[in-house]
Design a protein around this motif. Structure first.
Motif, PDB file in Angstrom:
ATOM      1  N   GLY A 171     -26.053  10.263   5.768  1.00 39.02           N
ATOM      2  CA  GLY A 171     -27.188  11.176   5.707  1.00 39.02           C
ATOM      3  C   GLY A 171     -27.062  12.287   6.726  1.00 39.02           C
ATOM      4  N   GLN A 172     -26.499  11.956   7.906  1.00 40.27           N
ATOM      5  CA  GLN A 172     -26.313  12.980   8.929  1.00 40.27           C
ATOM      6  C   GLN A 172     -25.272  14.019   8.492  1.00 40.27           C
ATOM      7  OE1 GLN A 172     -28.155  13.280  11.798  1.00 40.27           O
ATOM      8  NE2 GLN A 172     -29.306  11.735  10.663  1.00 40.27           N
ATOM      9  N   ILE A 173     -24.249  13.551   7.775  1.00 37.22           N
ATOM     10  CA  ILE A 173     -23.241  14.491   7.271  1.00 37.22           C
ATOM     11  C   ILE A 173     -23.882  15.482   6.302  1.00 37.22           C
ATOM     12  CG2 ILE A 173     -21.160  14.672   5.844  1.00 37.22           C
ATOM     13  CD1 ILE A 173     -20.296  11.973   7.012  1.00 37.22           C
ATOM     14  N   LEU A 174     -24.816  14.975   5.480  1.00 40.86           N
ATOM     15  CA  LEU A 174     -25.528  15.855   4.553  1.00 40.86           C
ATOM     16  C   LEU A 174     -26.471  16.794   5.299  1.00 40.86           C
ATOM     17  CD1 LEU A 174     -26.358  13.380   1.646  1.00 40.86           C
ATOM     18  CD2 LEU A 174     -24.468  15.002   1.811  1.00 40.86           C
ATOM     19  N   GLY A 175     -26.905  16.332   6.505  1.00 41.22           N
ATOM     20  CA  GLY A 175     -27.569  17.280   7.391  1.00 41.22           C
ATOM     21  C   GLY A 175     -29.071  17.255   7.440  1.00 41.22           C
ATOM     22  N   ARG A 176     -29.727  16.300   6.741  1.00 45.25           N
ATOM     23  CA  ARG A 176     -31.193  16.284   6.778  1.00 45.25           C
ATOM     24  C   ARG A 176     -31.679  14.871   7.035  1.00 45.25           C
ATOM     25  NH1 ARG A 176     -30.221  19.240   2.172  1.00 45.25           N
ATOM     26  NH2 ARG A 176     -30.914  17.520   0.837  1.00 45.25           N
ATOM     27  N   GLN A 177     -32.847  14.785   7.684  1.00 41.91           N
ATOM     28  CA  GLN A 177     -33.422  13.486   8.001  1.00 41.91           C
ATOM     29  C   GLN A 177     -33.733  12.701   6.737  1.00 41.91           C
ATOM     30  OE1 GLN A 177     -37.511  13.275   9.067  1.00 41.91           O
ATOM     31  NE2 GLN A 177     -37.079  12.004  10.831  1.00 41.91           N
ATOM     32  N   ASN A 178     -34.275  13.374   5.709  1.00 38.97           N
ATOM     33  CA  ASN A 178     -34.627  12.686   4.478  1.00 38.97           C
ATOM     34  C   ASN A 178     -33.406  12.075   3.813  1.00 38.97           C
ATOM     35  OD1 ASN A 178     -37.351  13.146   4.666  1.00 38.97           O
ATOM     36  ND2 ASN A 178     -37.308  15.007   3.427  1.00 38.97           N
ATOM     37  N   ASP A 179     -32.230  12.729   3.950  1.00 33.60           N
ATOM     38  CA  ASP A 179     -31.024  12.189   3.353  1.00 33.60           C
ATOM     39  C   ASP A 179     -30.654  10.849   3.999  1.00 33.60           C
ATOM     40  OD1 ASP A 179     -30.567  14.312   1.538  1.00 33.60           O
ATOM     41  OD2 ASP A 179     -29.749  15.525   3.148  1.00 33.60           O
ATOM     42  N   SER A 180     -30.848  10.734   5.305  1.00 32.94           N
ATOM     43  CA  SER A 180     -30.564   9.473   5.987  1.00 32.94           C
ATOM     44  C   SER A 180     -31.498   8.370   5.502  1.00 32.94           C
ATOM     45  CB  SER A 180     -30.702   9.641   7.507  1.00 32.94           C
ATOM     46  OG  SER A 180     -29.652  10.419   8.018  1.00 32.94           O
ATOM     47  N   SER A 181     -32.792   8.660   5.446  1.00 29.32           N
ATOM     48  CA  SER A 181     -33.750   7.636   5.024  1.00 29.32           C
ATOM     49  C   SER A 181     -33.496   7.204   3.588  1.00 29.32           C
ATOM     50  CB  SER A 181     -35.182   8.152   5.191  1.00 29.32           C
ATOM     51  OG  SER A 181     -35.412   9.282   4.374  1.00 29.32           O
ATOM     52  N   ARG A 182     -33.164   8.155   2.709  1.00 29.60           N
ATOM     53  CA  ARG A 182     -32.904   7.805   1.309  1.00 29.60           C
ATOM     54  C   ARG A 182     -31.628   6.984   1.178  1.00 29.60           C
ATOM     55  NH1 ARG A 182     -34.676  13.885  -0.493  1.00 29.60           N
ATOM     56  NH2 ARG A 182     -36.922  13.510  -0.349  1.00 29.60           N
ATOM     57  N   ALA A 183     -30.604   7.327   1.962  1.00 26.09           N
ATOM     58  CA  ALA A 183     -29.367   6.557   1.918  1.00 26.09           C
ATOM     59  C   ALA A 183     -29.591   5.140   2.416  1.00 26.09           C
ATOM     60  CB  ALA A 183     -28.289   7.253   2.765  1.00 26.09           C
ATOM     61  N   ILE A 184     -30.402   4.977   3.463  1.00 30.96           N
ATOM     62  CA  ILE A 184     -30.686   3.651   4.015  1.00 30.96           C
ATOM     63  C   ILE A 184     -31.464   2.802   3.015  1.00 30.96           C
ATOM     64  CG2 ILE A 184     -31.927   2.405   5.827  1.00 30.96           C
ATOM     65  CD1 ILE A 184     -31.380   4.949   7.601  1.00 30.96           C
ATOM     66  N   VAL A 185     -32.496   3.395   2.403  1.00 27.91           N
ATOM     67  CA  VAL A 185     -33.297   2.659   1.411  1.00 27.91           C
ATOM     68  C   VAL A 185     -32.441   2.295   0.203  1.00 27.91           C
ATOM     69  CG1 VAL A 185     -35.244   2.845  -0.199  1.00 27.91           C
ATOM     70  CG2 VAL A 185     -35.495   3.642   2.149  1.00 27.91           C
ATOM     71  N   PHE A 186     -31.585   3.216  -0.229  1.00 26.58           N
ATOM     72  CA  PHE A 186     -30.696   2.935  -1.355  1.00 26.58           C
ATOM     73  C   PHE A 186     -29.765   1.766  -1.025  1.00 26.58           C
ATOM     74  CE2 PHE A 186     -26.602   3.634  -3.534  1.00 26.58           C
ATOM     75  CZ  PHE A 186     -27.035   3.585  -4.853  1.00 26.58           C
ATOM     76  N   GLY A 187     -29.175   1.784   0.178  1.00 22.56           N
ATOM     77  CA  GLY A 187     -28.296   0.682   0.591  1.00 22.56           C
ATOM     78  C   GLY A 187     -29.023  -0.642   0.670  1.00 22.56           C
ATOM     79  N   GLY A 188     -30.260  -0.611   1.210  1.00 24.51           N
ATOM     80  CA  GLY A 188     -31.054  -1.831   1.273  1.00 24.51           C
ATOM     81  C   GLY A 188     -31.356  -2.386  -0.103  1.00 24.51           C
ATOM     82  N   ALA A 189     -31.679  -1.507  -1.056  1.00 23.12           N
ATOM     83  CA  ALA A 189     -31.980  -1.944  -2.421  1.00 23.12           C
ATOM     84  C   ALA A 189     -30.751  -2.576  -3.075  1.00 23.12           C
ATOM     85  CB  ALA A 189     -32.465  -0.752  -3.254  1.00 23.12           C
ATOM     86  N   ILE A 190     -29.566  -2.002  -2.855  1.00 21.69           N
ATOM     87  CA  ILE A 190     -28.342  -2.554  -3.433  1.00 21.69           C
ATOM     88  C   ILE A 190     -28.060  -3.947  -2.872  1.00 21.69           C
ATOM     89  CG2 ILE A 190     -25.841  -2.294  -3.572  1.00 21.69           C
ATOM     90  CD1 ILE A 190     -27.342  -0.406  -5.406  1.00 21.69           C
TER      91      ILE A 190
END
Length: 501
Positions: free
Chosen positions: A314-333
């Motif tokens: 998410g940090q590579i993508l550059g926005r805080q929301n990207d990090s939170s969405r990536a984390i939630v997506f990983g948790g769901a998987i």
């Protein structure tokens, strides 16, 4: 169907769908056999959604759908999983044959050996079933050995306030044996290539462990072994209590909080040294991966590492929301594969600590901007408070206590965590062959560990260092609902981004 939706709207749909899936699994595990009620609510929300604006409509529809899917996954996931035919051996003496499936966990009293079963009394068992064998500290057993265990097979015991049976079942362990005779049938010479590589990693890990014990005092060796090798099971009860009361026990546990604090300190430290952002990210990923490998790929370390890598993505993508969405997506998987992870305190703390740092670290960085950031002091304080606020209800609910001095001790110690990792590993590595020259790394690590002991023992000795507290699930839900509302207000008013990178 999605005509007119931009990328931002689509990412919101994915985020809320994953979040709803996680909530659905939680509901399914708690409200079993209530699918009719959830189905009725799903149909009602789906009908209501057609009265909403288009963008909001699809969020409600997909969130409801994935909540239903998550509920079904949690509801149908067997609650009292027992490997086929296993329960009939409970309370009987039996001869068990199987392979040691992971590195035995050693304590002062015993060693805990996870055995993947092949046979019980000559009867071939279904693949996947494991038994936890409690054996004396000596002789030592190793991963990959084929052993024969003679003893009584018991159902995992129950403890007040701790679902030990559920804890073991999440690891596919369905029985225990306390008084057993063990005979090594075959050494680990018939392993697959992957198993041989893993055995080699564990051998290297053990060599590093012995090097640590050679150069540091008993207590310092236990602390350093837990930090760099994941040997938390070897901590003495007295040492665990002191670390708990002083609020720094998380330093010795491979969790999301541990990894995220390390990730942030490494990132900010590398950027402070003048490295480019991509260089700092690459070095941070390399160190975290190296760290996970030398813990022996412990499940908690792997999960925490995945969360940390998603955060960095998410940090590579550059926005805080990207990090939170990536984390939630990983948790769901991860929960899709094993819904019982949601009941695992380590998973809960890892997930919430990372979300806390992601959302509240910028807030506290803004509040503490007048504090000098010498040795990452300000960032350590901001990260510590962010993680602790998000994990506070879970810590109280699962462990029944709260450390009142944790903010102070974490500020005093957290900035030194990367130095402990670097000097500790180099001291252990060069201690294998460099002799007296290894003291170049041993001495600074010894100083830091000595300082850690002083801080921990002093604050743990204070009468007000920690208090016992009990809360119900209802209070946790109210707490997180209110916290979510405050974060939403802060984001709306300040539009903050991740501070520092």
């Amino acid at each position: 169907m999605f005509a007119g939706l931009d990328g931002k709207s689509f990412s919101k749909i994915v985020f809320f769908s994953c979040l709803s899936f996680i909530i659905g699994i939680c509901a399914g595990l708690v409200l079993r056999n209530a699918l009719w009620l959830v189905g009725a609510v799903f149909i009602f929300l789906s009908l209501i959604s057609f009265l909403l604006p288009k963008k909001l409509k699809w969020i409600v529809v997909f969130s409801s759908l994935f909540f239903l899917i998550g509920f079904i996954r949690g509801d149908l996931f067997p609650a009292g999983r027992v490997a086929g035919g296993f329960e009939k051996f409970f309370g009987t003496d039996a001869e068990i044959q199987g392979m040691i499936k992971k590195e035995p966990a050693l304590t002062a009293e015993n060693q805990k050996i996870v055995v993947a079963l092949d046979e019980i009394n000559g009867q071939t068992m279904a693949r996947g079933g494991k038994i936890l064998v409690f054996a004396p500290p000596y002789p030592r057993y190793q991963y990959g050995q084929m052993i024969e265990v003679s003893g009584r097979i018991e159902e995992p015991p129950s403890f007040e306030g701790f679902d030990y049976k559920g804890y073991l079942s999440r690891q596919n362990i369905f029985a225990v044996s306390f008084s057993s005779e063990i005979e090594v049938v075959r050494e680990g010479n018939r392993l697959s290539l992957a198993q041989k590589i893993f055995k080699g990693i564990l051998t290297a890990k053990d060599n590093l462990r012995q090097s640590v014990y050679r150069y540091f005092s008993y207590e310092q060796g236990l602390i350093l072994g837990a930090i760099i090798l994941g040997d938390k099971s070897r901590l003495s009860p007295e040492l665990r209590e002191a670390l708990n009361k002083s609020g720094i026990r998380h330093l010795t546990a491979i969790s999301g909080m541990h990894v995220m604090i390390l990730v942030n300190i490494l990132m900010l430290g590398f950027l402070g040294l003048g490295l480019w952002r991509k260089q700092a990210l690459g070095l941070t990923i390399f160190i975290i991966l190296f760290f996970i490998i030398f813990t022996g790929f412990q499940a908690s370390a792997v999960r925490a590492g995945i969360m940390g890598f998603l955060y960095l993505f998410g940090q590579i993508l550059g926005r805080q929301n990207d990090s939170s969405r990536a984390i939630v997506f990983g948790g769901a998987i991860m929960l899709a594969f094993n819904p019982f992870l949601l009941q695992d305190a380590g998973f809960q703390l890892s997930f919430l600590a990372i979300m806390g740092i992601n959302y509240l670290f910028p807030v506290f960085s803004r509040w503490f901007r007048r504090i000098p950031n010498i040795l990452e002091l300000r960032n350590a304080l901001a990260m510590s408070l962010a993680a602790q606020i998000f994990t506070l209800p879970i810590l109280i609910y699962d462990f029944g206590y709260i450390s009142l001095v944790a903010p102070i001790t974490n500020v005093l110690i957290l900035p030194l965590l990367p130095l402990v990792l670097v000097f500790g590993f180099l001291a252990a590595f060069f201690g294998l062959f460099a002799g007296i020259f290894s003291w170049i790394f041993v001495f600074p690590c010894w100083l830091i560990l000595f300082y850690l002991q002083i801080v921990s023992n002093f604050f743990a000795s204070l009468a007000f260092s920690s208090i016992n507290l009990k809360i119900s699930c209802a209070w946790a839900i109210i707490y997180y609902s209110f916290l979510g509302f405050l974060i939403w207000r802060w984001k709306k008013e300040h539009r903050f981004l991740i501070a520092g990178f």
